[in-house]
Structure formats: structure tokens, C-alpha cells
Design an enzyme around this catalytic site. Structure first.
Site, PDB file in Angstrom:
ATOM      1  N   HIS A  94      -0.558  10.832  -2.722  1.00 57.65           N
ATOM      2  CA  HIS A  94      -1.896  10.492  -2.247  1.00 57.65           C
ATOM      3  C   HIS A  94      -2.824  11.693  -2.208  1.00 57.65           C
ATOM      4  CE1 HIS A  94      -5.100   9.683   0.726  1.00 57.65           C
ATOM      5  NE2 HIS A  94      -5.096   8.492   0.152  1.00 57.65           N
ATOM      6  N   HIS A 143       0.823  -1.204   0.000  1.00 54.99           N
ATOM      7  CA  HIS A 143       0.000   0.000   0.000  1.00 54.99           C
ATOM      8  C   HIS A 143       0.862   1.261   0.000  1.00 54.99           C
ATOM      9  CE1 HIS A 143      -2.734   2.905   2.260  1.00 54.99           C
ATOM     10  NE2 HIS A 143      -3.408   2.627   1.159  1.00 54.99           N
TER      11      HIS A 143
END
Length: 237
Positions: free
Chosen positions: A48, A6
Site C-alpha cells: 500500500h 480490501h
């Protein structure tokens, strides 16, 4: 169960940086997840958030930044640890350069063309140019972006981030999109959800799973894969 790194090995290095991606590969990751935005000069960059405030101390939105002489100079590692002060914002092409063809890439488009005009075209073009259709899964909470990707290329692999969409509606949209996997949070996943998705031949991937206990619980309800900050999670017993 597939363990997907991740934002790279973000439990060991600053998220969505080359350091995190290199660490994931060194730890034997078979798949890596990351997030993609588009700069003002149309460079696909890996980060992100919509801005670099949290990871780089820069409040400006990525959509307003140029890559050359601007976004490329932001330190995105020191927030995690000073030894990562040399880390800079990666571009999507840098990640393709780094990863071998055996590693599956889970590319999340953070926003579609309503925020980043033409981002879907840019992503599809990059996947084609890198001959990476077979190993790249494009996902998004922005389901219009997924529709745009599918309209551009019928063969691109799609993952559907459920978000606030109801399960029944989401599964119908997945059929329309010819998506292959349903991506849900730890809070959302249930045995019923997994059974419903598997009943329509969709895989189920869950984020973000960082303990052996959660991994094992999800294995018991037949989840197909997990997104974890620790690529070595499959070795922890």
C-alpha cells in the site's frame, strides 16, 4: 452488492500479503483489491505505502529497492502478528498465480510514470500475458496513469478513484477514459453521487466498509459494491 476484499482479508491477516489473499479466497471472496508499485529493477510489487516503514520497518522507498536480495527479504507480516513472520512482499505475478480466473482483481496503481517510469506499460503487459483483461479492473488516484493505461489498451477495464476531484469533472473524465466504475470513500458517498454516476451508466464502489450498518445504509442508496477488510461482511446480519 459486490463485497471486494480490501487488501485481501486484511481484517484477519496482514494487508496485501499472500496470507491475506489466501484467507480471502478461503472465505469465498469474489473480488480482491490490492495496490501496486514498481521497484528499482522494474518488478511489480504489491504494497500500500510508498515505503515499507509501517508494515516492514524499512524506511526506504520501494522505487529505490531492488527485488532480488532486497525487497523480497522484508518481513511484512510480523507487524500484524508474530505468527505471520514468514510473510514477504508479494509480486503481482504471485497474486495472478494464486487467484482463479473466476475472481475479479481490483488493481490500484499507487503512482504513475511520474514516480514509477513505465509502470502503466508493465501493468498492461502483465494483464495481457495472463489473459486477464476480463477480470481485472485498474484504478488509480493518479488520473494521468489511467489515461496512459487507456492509451496503451482500449479494452482494459478502468475504475476511477475520485479523490479530491470534483464529481462533475470526474464524471467527464470517466467518459473520456471509458471507465466503468467510480470509487469513492465513505465520507464522499451520497445518494446524489450514486444517482449521478448511475445516470451515466457507471457503477459506484465505496471504501472502506467494515460494519453491517454501513453496508446496509449503502445498499439503501443502491451502491454497487464495497471494499471491506472482512470478505464475510455479506454474510453478517
Amino acid at each position: 452488492m459486490l463485497v471486494i476484499a480490501h487488501r485481501g482479508a486484511s481484517g484477519h491477516a496482514p494487508e496485501n500479503t499472500m496470507a491475506a489473499f489466501r484467507q480471502a479466497l478461503q472465505m469465498g471472496a469474489k473480488a480482491i483489491e490490492f495496490d501496486v508499485h514498481l521497484t528499482r529493477d522494474e518488478q511489480l510489487v504489491v504494497a500500500h505505502d510508498d515505503d515499507l516503514k509501517r508494515c516492514g520497518g524499512d524506511r526506504r522507498r520501494l522505487s529505490s529497492l531492488r527485488w532480488k536480495g532486497d525487497a523480497q527479504n522484508v518481513d511484512v507480516g510480523s507487524w500484524y502478528d508474530k505468527r505471520f513472520a514468514s510473510e514477504r512482499l508479494p509480486r503481482l505475478e504471485d497474486l495472478f498465480d494464486l487467484t482463479p480466473s473466476s475472481v475479479e482483481l481490483h488493481l490500484e496503481i499507487k503512482h504513475g510514470s511520474t514516480v514509477y517510469p513505465g509502470i502503466e506499460n508493465k501493468v498492461v503487459d502483465m494483464i495481457r500475458r495472463r489473459d486477464a483483461t476480463d477480470r481485472t479492473v485498474v484504478s488509480s488516484f493518479d488520473h494521468r496513469a489511467l489515461s496512459a493505461v487507456r492509451a496503451l489498451d482500449r479494452d482494459v477495464r478502468l475504475g476511477y478513484l475520485l479523490g479530491s476531484t470534483g464529481l462533475s469533472s470526474g464524471l467527464r473524465q470517466m467518459q473520456t477514459l471509458s471507465a466503468e466504475s467510480l470509487h469513492v470513500s465513505m465520507r464522499q458517498v451520497t445518494g446524489r453521487l450514486v444517482k449521478a454516476a448511475h445516470g451515466q451508466d457507471f457503477r459506484v464502489y465505496v471504501y472502506t466498509v467494515n460494519t453491517p450498518e454501513d453496508r446496509d445504509r449503502l445498499a439503501r442508496i443502491y451502491v454497487d459494491g464495497i471494499f471491506s477488510n472482512y470478505p464475510e461482511l455479506d454474510l453478517w446480519r
